[in-house]
Design an enzyme around this catalytic site. Structure first.
Site, short mmCIF file in Angstrom:
data_model
loop_
_atom_site.label_atom_id
_atom_site.label_comp_id
_atom_site.label_asym_id
_atom_site.label_seq_id
_atom_site.Cartn_x
_atom_site.Cartn_y
_atom_site.Cartn_z
N SER A 1 0.83 -1.20 0.00
CA SER A 1 0.00 0.00 0.00
C SER A 1 0.86 1.25 0.00
O SER A 1 0.34 2.35 -0.13
CB SER A 1 -0.92 0.00 1.22
N HIS B 1 -3.07 -2.86 -5.50
CA HIS B 1 -3.36 -2.45 -4.13
C HIS B 1 -4.85 -2.56 -3.84
O HIS B 1 -5.65 -1.73 -4.29
CB HIS B 1 -2.85 -1.00 -3.92
N GLU C 1 -6.21 -0.06 -6.77
CA GLU C 1 -5.19 0.80 -7.37
C GLU C 1 -4.22 -0.11 -8.12
O GLU C 1 -3.66 -1.04 -7.54
CB GLU C 1 -4.41 1.58 -6.28
#
Ligand code: CAA
Length: 697
Positions: free
Chosen positions: A412, A433, A445
């Site tokens: 992350s 992510h 993401e």
């Protein structure tokens, strides 16, 4: 020279039936050219005595999927006249059959409801999703649907916005026949069988059944839970009630006015922005549409903790087998136990059968050996955030994974370029992510590292869609887009508290904006120790003294957040935050030790400082090219952090406030506006302008 009006409707004859085929790909939205074409067809049908009925059908993959949302902001005289079309259909002298496949949504279903009859093929979807765009059915839907399916079902459909399948529509008489086989053939046969019906049944002449004062009271009460703070759901309930109380024409007129009110609201602008932003996010400039992709038939996951287990569920849900690796049997058993329990809870709620649970669990293979990932098409690492550990894993994967396999990290915050450098195939490495809980949150993401190949990126985007996530491409930096912005937001929240705000005031300011959680509730939920350890580590690396902020002191007092039932807040029942007297005491000691004078921070100031800290960092991220578009950032905040969709995300919110005033407020509260934000404000522009200009190149 006058040009011919645009006509997007083909005419053809099937004996005594005139077939009107709407041709407005990809979804046959009711845009300019559709009403013109339908009127032209109806003129023909009216004038020709040999035509005894009309069938309206969609060309391509669907019936009409709604009014053309892109025309909502056009002046009324340039907008496609949906109301004029349904009015004519409602009074038409010959039977008109709507033949539905794909989707009949919004204005599409309203068009069908104004026809004399509706037929559909199995699997077609029918619904009034306008509420999801902050509007309401504006072409008679609020008055006709209750007259056809009863008030309760109509309310359910219009307030949720969720479509129903043709099979259910058949059971509740929303359609008159479920067509088996070819739709056009079936619709024409149906039309022929009804040419002699007199008088023609008209929905507008029926009564809306099943309304009661209690039903409307309950419907309004329910909105507080499902649509808090939103305008259009309440208007929908009001109009459904009118359908039971006043003649059709009166309810229809009221609907017209309320539709305009809802359409012109800032909430509708926000929701429409997100509708298009979500679709835009799927487009990657410069990436060839025909880029070859890896076929994902199996997945490997490293780490069976909360994230690894949640990620696995996404694959199992769509039938992709997963091999999951852990370092100990105990961790593996625990991880599998959590996955099973999640599925069994879903089954208990009736949303899945026990058979479905077993089918999914049957696709999950636990192992202690990383070598068992040798056949996986994609391998996702989901271990804790430590660069050395991740590099070691990727080094090993490089030796194990088959050629062409995608190697993904669920990091992350960490540098995906550095992770990729641990392999001899950095082109195969990508960041994926997921957001916690990974089986629930829709955002993904997709981190494009320096050497990630186009094919791996394209596969990542397609995979997101397949596992029902909204993929947004981001670049490499600390925290990517979402967490980088949230760090700035957290810093600002902490600073506000140092100045005198109470944590609960900062959280309340964000609730007022419509977020389910404020910054401190979010920190307590994520665990305060995570940020604490990062701050301590960063200070050590930089040779700085040990951090001693008020939040550090809370952690040092043993209060790590929700998981220890004590953090910034107390959690007497384990879940619900209650302001803690100990935090107040700690803060007052902290402020006096540090010589800070406390002042009152008002709610307006708190909202602006917190929201604009997100916007400011977002502008910087855009300038650096970490996000492709401002609208991508909005998608990230809506789907990953609970920013209310009806505000369109933080960047759209800033556009609505006006960037000049955002800059002025940032300066007033001691934040330095990002250069891009300042530039746009000085030029009188918006982030949407920036996106448009960038798209034009
Ligand atoms: N108006 C304009 N464009 C639309 C549209 C609409 N109603 N519906 C879809 N599109 C566009 C999308 O923006 C997308 O465009 P790009 O390819 O340029 O990005 C394209 O059509 C394909 O859409 P999707 O990518 O979403 O395709 P899908 O197959 O995944 O989904 C769908 C198809 C289920 C129809 C989905 O597009 C959808 O839900 N559309 C919106 C439906 C809707 O809300 N209708 C109600 C409109 S409001 C209304 O009708 C008001 C009224 O009462 C008067």
């Amino acid at each position: 020279m006058t040009s011919e009006p645009k006509n997007l409707v083909d005419q053809s004859r099937e004996g005594e039936v005139l077939v009107l085929t709407i041709q407005n790909p990809p979804v046959n939205a009711f845009g300019v050219g559709v009403p013109e074409g339908l009127h032209a067809g109806l003129d023909v049908a009216e004038a020709d005595d040999t035509i005894r009925a009309v069938v309206i059908i969609g060309g391509g993959r669907t019936f009409v999927a709604g009014a053309d949302i892109r025309t909502f902001d056009l002046p009324r005289e340039q907008s496609p006249d949906l109301r004029g079309t349904v009015d004519r259909l409602d009074q038409f002298s010959k039977p008109v059959v709507a033949a539905i496949h794909g989707t009949a949504l919004g204005g599409g279903l309203e068009l069908a409801l104004a026809c004399t009859y509706r037929v559909a093929v199995a699997g077609a979807q029918l619904g009034l999703p306008e509420v999801k765009l902050g509007v309401l059915p504006g072409a008679g839907g609020t008055q006709r649907l209750p007259r056809v399916v009863g008030v309760q079902k109509a309310l359910e459909m219009m307030v949720s916005g969720n479509p129903i399948r043709a099979e259910e529509a058949d059971q509740i008489s929303l359609i008159d026949e479920l067509i088996d086989g070819d739709l056009l053939t079936g619709a024409v046969a149906f039309a022929r069988a009804h040419v002699d019906v007199t008088p023609l049944p008209r929905v507008s002449e029926k009564a809306a059944e099943g309304g009661s004062p209690e039903l409307f009271v309950a419907a309004r009460a329910g909105l507080g839970k499902t649509h808090k703070g939103q305008l259009s759901p309440g208007l929908i309930v009001d109009l459904a009630e009118m359908a039971t109380q006043v003649p059709f024409a009166e309810g229809y007129a009221a609907e017209g006015q309320l539709f305009m009110r809802a359409k012109d609201s800032v909430q509708s602008r926000g929701l429409r922005h997100i509708f298009f932003a979500e679709r835009e996010a799927g487009k990657i400039p410069g990436l060839d549409k025909n880029t070859p992709q890896t076929e994902i038939k199996s997945a490997g996951i490293i780490g069976a903790g909360t994230m690894g287990g949640g990620i696995a569920m996404n694959f199992l849900n769509v039938g992709i087998p997963v091999t999951i690796v852990e370092t100990t049997q105990e961790a593996l058993d625990r991880g599998l136990g959590v996955v099973r329990k999640n599925y069994e809870n879903t089954a208990k709620k009736g949303r899945m059968t026990q058979g479905d649970v077993e089918k999914r669990m049957g696709l999950l293979t636990p192992t202690l050996k990383m070598e068992d990932l040798k056949d996986a098409d994609i391998i996702i690492e989901a271990v804790f955030e430590n660069m050395d550990v991740k590099k070691e894993i990727f080094g090993k994967l490089d030796a194990i994974a088959k050629p062409g396999a995608i190697l993904a990290s669920n990091t992350s915050t960490l540098d995906v370029n550095e992770i990729a450098s641990a392999t001899k195939r950095p082109e195969s490495v990508i960041g994926l992510h997921f957001f916690s809980p990974a089986n629930v949150m829709r955002l993904l993401e997709i981190v494009r590292a320096e050497k990630t190949s186009d094919s791996v990126l394209a596969t990542g985007m397609a995979l997101a869609k397949r596992i029902k996530k909204i993929g947004v491409v981001v670049g490499v930096c600390d925290g990517f887009v979402g967490n980088r912005m949230v760090h700035r937001y957290g810093d600002e929240a902490r600073k506000m508290v140092e100045e005198g705000a109470r944590p609960q005031d900062a959280d309340a300011a964000m609730h007022k904006l419509g977020l389910p959680m404020g910054p401190f509730e979010m920190s307590d939920m994520a665990g305060l120790d995570v940020g604490y350890l990062i701050r301590q580590h960063q200070a050590k690396v930089a040779g700085q003294p040990k951090p001693d902020g008020w939040l550090d002191r809370i952690v040092e007092a043993g209060r790590k957040g929700q998981k220890t039932q004590a953090g910034i807040y107390d959690y007497p029942d384990g879940r619900k935050p209650v302001p803690a007297a100990s935090t107040d005491e700690l803060l007052s000691t902290f402020r006096s030790e540090k010589g800070l004078t406390s002042r009152e921070v008002g709610q307006d100031e708190a909202t602006k400082r917190l929201t604009y800290s997100l916007v400011n960092e977002g502008a910087q991220i855009l300038d650096e090219g970490i996000a492709q578009r401002a609208s991508d950032i909005d998608v990230i905040y809506v789907y990953g952090y609970g920013f209310p969709a009806y505000r369109g995300g933080p960047m759209k919110y800033a556009d609505e406030q006006g960037l000049k005033s955002v800059v002025a407020d940032l300066e007033q509260y001691g934040q330095t506006p990002a250069p891009l934000l300042k530039r746009l404000a000085d030029d009188g522009k918006t982030f949407a302008d920036w996106d448009r200009e960038k798209a034009r190149g």
